[in-house]
Motif scaffolding. Structure first.
Motif, PDB file in Angstrom:
ATOM      1  N   ASP A   1       4.869  -0.161  -8.031  1.00 15.08           N
ATOM      2  CA  ASP A   1       6.036  -0.324  -7.163  1.00 15.08           C
ATOM      3  C   ASP A   1       7.083   0.718  -7.541  1.00 15.08           C
ATOM      4  OD1 ASP A   1       8.353  -1.108  -5.842  1.00 15.08           O
ATOM      5  OD2 ASP A   1       7.943  -3.254  -6.130  1.00 15.08           O
TER       6      ASP A   1
ATOM      7  N   GLU B   1       0.373  -6.311   1.372  1.00 14.81           N
ATOM      8  CA  GLU B   1      -0.518  -5.266   1.879  1.00 14.81           C
ATOM      9  C   GLU B   1      -1.207  -4.535   0.730  1.00 14.81           C
ATOM     10  OE1 GLU B   1       2.102  -2.749   4.087  1.00 14.81           O
ATOM     11  OE2 GLU B   1       2.205  -4.099   5.805  1.00 14.81           O
TER      12      GLU B   1
ATOM     13  N   ARG C   1       9.697   1.580  -5.560  1.00 16.17           N
ATOM     14  CA  ARG C   1      10.882   1.435  -4.712  1.00 16.17           C
ATOM     15  C   ARG C   1      12.182   1.721  -5.450  1.00 16.17           C
ATOM     16  NH1 ARG C   1       9.036  -4.117  -1.769  1.00 16.17           N
ATOM     17  NH2 ARG C   1       8.279  -4.487  -3.881  1.00 16.17           N
TER      18      ARG C   1
ATOM     19  N   LYS D   1       4.227  -0.946   2.198  1.00 12.19           N
ATOM     20  CA  LYS D   1       5.637  -1.345   2.233  1.00 12.19           C
ATOM     21  C   LYS D   1       5.902  -2.630   1.464  1.00 12.19           C
ATOM     22  CE  LYS D   1       6.799   1.124   6.341  1.00 12.19           C
ATOM     23  NZ  LYS D   1       6.813   1.232   7.721  1.00 12.19           N
ATOM     24  N   ASN D   2       4.833  -3.380   1.122  1.00 12.21           N
ATOM     25  CA  ASN D   2       5.044  -4.636   0.394  1.00 12.21           C
ATOM     26  C   ASN D   2       3.833  -4.985  -0.464  1.00 12.21           C
ATOM     27  OD1 ASN D   2       3.137  -6.282   1.988  1.00 12.21           O
ATOM     28  ND2 ASN D   2       4.598  -5.920   3.652  1.00 12.21           N
ATOM     29  N   ASP D   3       4.044  -5.968  -1.334  1.00  8.22           N
ATOM     30  CA  ASP D   3       3.005  -6.405  -2.273  1.00  8.22           C
ATOM     31  C   ASP D   3       1.782  -6.973  -1.563  1.00  8.22           C
ATOM     32  OD1 ASP D   3       5.241  -5.924  -3.849  1.00  8.22           O
ATOM     33  OD2 ASP D   3       4.918  -7.658  -5.123  1.00  8.22           O
TER      34      ASP D   3
ATOM     35  N   ILE E   1       3.823   1.163  -3.721  1.00  8.87           N
ATOM     36  CA  ILE E   1       4.714   0.415  -2.837  1.00  8.87           C
ATOM     37  C   ILE E   1       6.018   1.185  -2.728  1.00  8.87           C
ATOM     38  CG2 ILE E   1       5.957  -1.720  -2.421  1.00  8.87           C
ATOM     39  CD1 ILE E   1       3.823  -3.153  -4.024  1.00  8.87           C
ATOM     40  N   SER E   2       6.357   1.545  -1.493  1.00  9.52           N
ATOM     41  CA  SER E   2       7.586   2.275  -1.221  1.00  9.52           C
ATOM     42  C   SER E   2       8.106   1.839   0.129  1.00  9.52           C
ATOM     43  CB  SER E   2       7.324   3.782  -1.223  1.00  9.52           C
ATOM     44  OG  SER E   2       8.474   4.480  -0.829  1.00  9.52           O
ATOM     45  N   ASN E   3       9.361   1.421   0.187  1.00  8.40           N
ATOM     46  CA  ASN E   3       9.935   1.024   1.476  1.00  8.40           C
ATOM     47  C   ASN E   3      11.001   2.007   1.943  1.00  8.40           C
ATOM     48  OD1 ASN E   3      11.959   0.425  -0.332  1.00  8.40           O
ATOM     49  ND2 ASN E   3      12.181  -1.706   0.273  1.00  8.40           N
ATOM     50  N   ASN E   4      11.103   3.120   1.247  1.00 11.89           N
ATOM     51  CA  ASN E   4      12.060   4.156   1.598  1.00 11.89           C
ATOM     52  C   ASN E   4      11.326   5.217   2.426  1.00 11.89           C
ATOM     53  OD1 ASN E   4      13.360   6.710   1.454  1.00 11.89           O
ATOM     54  ND2 ASN E   4      14.526   6.049  -0.325  1.00 11.89           N
ATOM     55  N   PRO E   5      11.741   5.463   3.673  1.00 10.57           N
ATOM     56  CA  PRO E   5      11.025   6.413   4.521  1.00 10.57           C
ATOM     57  C   PRO E   5      10.898   7.812   3.909  1.00 10.57           C
ATOM     58  CG  PRO E   5      12.622   5.178   5.817  1.00 10.57           C
ATOM     59  CD  PRO E   5      12.854   4.820   4.383  1.00 10.57           C
TER      60      PRO E   5
ATOM     61  N   GLN F   1       8.395   7.649   1.128  1.00 11.88           N
ATOM     62  CA  GLN F   1       7.060   7.458   1.688  1.00 11.88           C
ATOM     63  C   GLN F   1       6.485   8.786   2.191  1.00 11.88           C
ATOM     64  OE1 GLN F   1       6.875   3.928   3.929  1.00 11.88           O
ATOM     65  NE2 GLN F   1       4.681   4.059   4.244  1.00 11.88           N
TER      66      GLN F   1
END
Length: 125
Positions: free
Chosen positions: A53, A113, A55, A109-111, A82-86, A89
């Motif tokens: 992760d 997936e 993030r 984007k999440n754990d 895991i990265s939710n920052n465009p 990513q």
């Protein structure tokens, strides 16, 4: 066992190694080697799927990126980032395509997936 340093927390659960990077960290070569050292202690010589992760990471310097793309793949069966920052990513995708890793790797984007992806590489212990 749970290992923690100034950059990440690492533990093993249900055949998956978790490496959760701390909020706002900048990863240089020293940090990359320390994170890998903790990971290898937990793995005890066994290749495992890794959930990483990233993030919280503010930046990976070039030396850290180079290290993770070479020596950093030791004993990795599969890697889920895991990265939710465009922006992060896009950089991760370019990094993967540019380095052609020798293990299955994908960005999520999440754990949930990420764990679904890693489940095909997991041997429950």
């Amino acid at each position: 066992m749970h290992l923690e340093n100034n950059y990440a927390s690492t533990w093993l659960r249900n055949g998956v190694l978790y490496a959760i990077y701390k909020e706002g960290v900048e990863i240089n070569l020293y940090a990359a080697k320390l994170i890998m050292e903790d990971r290898l202690k937990l793995q005890q010589g066994k290749a495992l799927p890794i959930l990483c992760d990233i993030r919280g990471v503010r930046n990976f310097d070039m030396a850290a990126k180079r290290f993770f793309s070479t020596d950093g793949f030791a004993l990795i069966k599969a890697l889920a980032l895991i990265s939710n920052n465009p922006v992060s990513q896009v950089y991760s995708e370019m990094y993967i395509k540019g380095n052609l890793p020798s293990v299955p790797i994908d960005i999520f984007k999440n754990d949930t997936e990420a764990l679904a992806f890693l489940s095909t590489f997991t041997e429950l212990q």
